[in-house]
Design a protein around this motif. Structure first.
Motif, PDB file in Angstrom:
ATOM      1  N   ARG A  83       0.847  -1.189   0.000  1.00  0.00           N
ATOM      2  CA  ARG A  83       0.000   0.000   0.000  1.00  0.00           C
ATOM      3  C   ARG A  83       0.880   1.236   0.000  1.00  0.00           C
ATOM      4  NH1 ARG A  83      -1.501   1.651   5.630  1.00  0.00           N
ATOM      5  NH2 ARG A  83       0.027   0.656   6.953  1.00  0.00           N
ATOM      6  N   PRO A  84       0.351   2.358  -0.500  1.00  0.00           N
ATOM      7  CA  PRO A  84       1.167   3.567  -0.559  1.00  0.00           C
ATOM      8  C   PRO A  84       1.121   4.373   0.733  1.00  0.00           C
ATOM      9  CG  PRO A  84      -0.883   3.926  -1.715  1.00  0.00           C
ATOM     10  CD  PRO A  84      -0.898   2.502  -1.246  1.00  0.00           C
ATOM     11  N   ALA A  85       1.331   3.715   1.857  1.00  0.00           N
ATOM     12  CA  ALA A  85       1.386   4.405   3.148  1.00  0.00           C
ATOM     13  C   ALA A  85       2.766   5.037   3.305  1.00  0.00           C
ATOM     14  CB  ALA A  85       1.137   3.405   4.279  1.00  0.00           C
ATOM     15  N   CYS A  86       2.974   5.689   4.428  1.00  0.00           N
ATOM     16  CA  CYS A  86       4.318   6.188   4.709  1.00  0.00           C
ATOM     17  C   CYS A  86       5.287   5.015   4.709  1.00  0.00           C
ATOM     18  CB  CYS A  86       4.359   6.865   6.072  1.00  0.00           C
ATOM     19  SG  CYS A  86       3.488   8.422   6.140  1.00  0.00           S
ATOM     20  N   ARG A  87       6.459   5.232   4.211  1.00  0.00           N
ATOM     21  CA  ARG A  87       7.426   4.135   4.153  1.00  0.00           C
ATOM     22  C   ARG A  87       7.900   3.724   5.543  1.00  0.00           C
ATOM     23  NH1 ARG A  87      10.143   8.746   2.494  1.00  0.00           N
ATOM     24  NH2 ARG A  87      11.940   9.266   3.776  1.00  0.00           N
ATOM     25  N   ILE A  88       7.615   4.525   6.556  1.00  0.00           N
ATOM     26  CA  ILE A  88       8.035   4.199   7.917  1.00  0.00           C
ATOM     27  C   ILE A  88       6.873   3.735   8.788  1.00  0.00           C
ATOM     28  CG2 ILE A  88      10.023   5.747   7.879  1.00  0.00           C
ATOM     29  CD1 ILE A  88       8.247   7.791   9.393  1.00  0.00           C
ATOM     30  N   CYS A  89       5.716   3.473   8.178  1.00  0.00           N
ATOM     31  CA  CYS A  89       4.515   3.117   8.943  1.00  0.00           C
ATOM     32  C   CYS A  89       4.700   1.795   9.684  1.00  0.00           C
ATOM     33  CB  CYS A  89       3.319   3.019   7.999  1.00  0.00           C
ATOM     34  SG  CYS A  89       1.780   2.594   8.850  1.00  0.00           S
ATOM     35  N   PRO A  90       4.399   1.760  10.984  1.00  0.00           N
ATOM     36  CA  PRO A  90       4.506   0.497  11.717  1.00  0.00           C
ATOM     37  C   PRO A  90       3.405  -0.486  11.320  1.00  0.00           C
ATOM     38  CG  PRO A  90       3.586   2.178  13.128  1.00  0.00           C
ATOM     39  CD  PRO A  90       3.981   2.865  11.843  1.00  0.00           C
ATOM     40  N   GLY A  91       2.434  -0.046  10.532  1.00  0.00           N
ATOM     41  CA  GLY A  91       1.363  -0.924  10.092  1.00  0.00           C
ATOM     42  C   GLY A  91       1.693  -1.686   8.820  1.00  0.00           C
ATOM     43  N   GLN A  92       2.911  -1.557   8.323  1.00  0.00           N
ATOM     44  CA  GLN A  92       3.299  -2.304   7.131  1.00  0.00           C
ATOM     45  C   GLN A  92       3.326  -3.797   7.460  1.00  0.00           C
ATOM     46  OE1 GLN A  92       3.544  -1.003   4.246  1.00  0.00           O
ATOM     47  NE2 GLN A  92       4.265   1.087   4.457  1.00  0.00           N
ATOM     48  N   LYS A  93       3.034  -4.600   6.470  1.00  0.00           N
ATOM     49  CA  LYS A  93       3.111  -6.050   6.626  1.00  0.00           C
ATOM     50  C   LYS A  93       4.562  -6.487   6.437  1.00  0.00           C
ATOM     51  CE  LYS A  93      -1.579  -6.722   5.151  1.00  0.00           C
ATOM     52  NZ  LYS A  93      -2.507  -7.312   4.222  1.00  0.00           N
ATOM     53  N   PRO A  94       4.944  -7.660   6.974  1.00  0.00           N
ATOM     54  CA  PRO A  94       6.330  -8.125   6.815  1.00  0.00           C
ATOM     55  C   PRO A  94       6.806  -8.150   5.356  1.00  0.00           C
ATOM     56  CG  PRO A  94       5.215  -9.449   8.465  1.00  0.00           C
ATOM     57  CD  PRO A  94       4.159  -8.537   7.860  1.00  0.00           C
ATOM     58  N   ALA A  95       5.933  -8.534   4.437  1.00  0.00           N
ATOM     59  CA  ALA A  95       6.329  -8.550   3.017  1.00  0.00           C
ATOM     60  C   ALA A  95       6.663  -7.141   2.536  1.00  0.00           C
ATOM     61  CB  ALA A  95       5.213  -9.147   2.171  1.00  0.00           C
ATOM     62  N   ALA A  96       5.921  -6.160   3.025  1.00  0.00           N
ATOM     63  CA  ALA A  96       6.195  -4.776   2.632  1.00  0.00           C
ATOM     64  C   ALA A  96       7.536  -4.310   3.209  1.00  0.00           C
ATOM     65  CB  ALA A  96       5.070  -3.857   3.092  1.00  0.00           C
ATOM     66  N   TYR A  97       7.827  -4.677   4.452  1.00  0.00           N
ATOM     67  CA  TYR A  97       9.125  -4.306   5.019  1.00  0.00           C
ATOM     68  C   TYR A  97      10.267  -4.919   4.220  1.00  0.00           C
ATOM     69  CZ  TYR A  97       7.461  -1.884   9.154  1.00  0.00           C
ATOM     70  OH  TYR A  97       6.892  -0.972  10.000  1.00  0.00           O
ATOM     71  N   ALA A  98      10.090  -6.165   3.767  1.00  0.00           N
ATOM     72  CA  ALA A  98      11.119  -6.799   2.932  1.00  0.00           C
ATOM     73  C   ALA A  98      11.288  -6.026   1.628  1.00  0.00           C
ATOM     74  CB  ALA A  98      10.742  -8.256   2.654  1.00  0.00           C
ATOM     75  N   ALA A  99      10.185  -5.599   1.029  1.00  0.00           N
ATOM     76  CA  ALA A  99      10.254  -4.814  -0.224  1.00  0.00           C
ATOM     77  C   ALA A  99      10.882  -3.456   0.030  1.00  0.00           C
ATOM     78  CB  ALA A  99       8.858  -4.660  -0.821  1.00  0.00           C
ATOM     79  N   ILE A 100      10.577  -2.836   1.163  1.00  0.00           N
ATOM     80  CA  ILE A 100      11.168  -1.547   1.507  1.00  0.00           C
ATOM     81  C   ILE A 100      12.685  -1.705   1.654  1.00  0.00           C
ATOM     82  CG2 ILE A 100      11.370   0.197   3.336  1.00  0.00           C
ATOM     83  CD1 ILE A 100       8.311  -0.266   3.824  1.00  0.00           C
ATOM     84  N   ARG A 101      13.086  -2.739   2.351  1.00  0.00           N
ATOM     85  CA  ARG A 101      14.524  -2.983   2.551  1.00  0.00           C
ATOM     86  C   ARG A 101      15.213  -3.206   1.205  1.00  0.00           C
ATOM     87  NH1 ARG A 101      16.486  -6.953   7.008  1.00  0.00           N
ATOM     88  NH2 ARG A 101      17.249  -5.092   7.993  1.00  0.00           N
ATOM     89  N   ALA A 102      14.583  -3.979   0.329  1.00  0.00           N
ATOM     90  CA  ALA A 102      15.193  -4.305  -0.967  1.00  0.00           C
ATOM     91  C   ALA A 102      15.259  -3.084  -1.894  1.00  0.00           C
ATOM     92  CB  ALA A 102      14.417  -5.427  -1.640  1.00  0.00           C
ATOM     93  N   SER A 103      14.221  -2.235  -1.845  1.00  0.00           N
ATOM     94  CA  SER A 103      14.139  -1.124  -2.790  1.00  0.00           C
ATOM     95  C   SER A 103      14.668   0.193  -2.256  1.00  0.00           C
ATOM     96  CB  SER A 103      12.679  -0.912  -3.221  1.00  0.00           C
ATOM     97  OG  SER A 103      12.201  -2.029  -3.919  1.00  0.00           O
ATOM     98  N   PHE A 104      14.609   0.379  -0.966  1.00  0.00           N
ATOM     99  CA  PHE A 104      14.955   1.690  -0.402  1.00  0.00           C
ATOM    100  C   PHE A 104      16.046   1.606   0.653  1.00  0.00           C
ATOM    101  CE2 PHE A 104      10.521   1.862  -1.820  1.00  0.00           C
ATOM    102  CZ  PHE A 104      10.613   2.859  -2.750  1.00  0.00           C
TER     103      PHE A 104
END
Length: 170
Positions: free
Chosen positions: A149-170
């Protein structure tokens, strides 16, 4: 849904958005043929977090005020009889929280006079995606990178898969 009505694409810049998301919004607004209105919170999410001295808790995200206040202020400058807010949101996303609507219209208590309409509310994610793709609407490339989802990239509501994508991309 409202072909003869003036339309704007509103976005609240919270200062922690994904890199490139503003460009997507620009492209989407051009595709839709509507002006993009960028609203800004008085403080960024990072400023708010530093002032609080703790991460936002997903159950009570104090940072949502940064999003709601600029949007509410903008809406309050217009008569509730003159505008409708078209927003995303699907029942399947709300089911986990226990909040359900019987219609596509949402009532936001703090703005109860205003109409919020969710055209894809009863659609599942796959069908919604197909409808938007077949309409030719540009898709945000974050989804193809694994973001949910296009939430804040630092949102604690991100799912684990999103955190993995954030780590990989950003």
């Amino acid at each position: 849904y409202f072909p003869d009505s003036p339309t704007e694409l509103l976005f609240v810049d919270l200062g922690a958005d994904y890199v490139g998301f503003h460009l997507y919004l620009h492209d989407a607004a051009r595709y839709l043929g509507v002006p993009l209105v960028i609203l800004r919170s008085k403080r960024t999410v990072l400023d708010t977090m530093l002032a609080e001295g703790q991460w936002p808790h997903f159950g009570h995200p104090y940072c949502h005020e940064n999003l709601h206040q600029p949007l509410d202020d903008y809406m309050l400058a217009h008569s509730a009889d003159d505008i409708a807010v078209l927003r995303g949101g699907r029942l399947t996303e709300r089911a986990a929280s226990g909040k359900r609507n019987e219609t596509r219209f949402l009532v936001v208590e703090r703005m109860e006079r205003y109409k919020y309409f969710q055209p894809l509310y009863f659609s599942d994610k796959e069908t919604s995606g197909k409808l938007l793709e077949e309409a030719g609407l540009p898709a945000w490339d974050g989804y193809s990178r694994g973001l949910c989802r296009p939430a804040c990239r630092i949102c604690p509501g991100q799912k684990p898969a999103a955190y993995a994508a954030i780590r990989a991309s950003f």
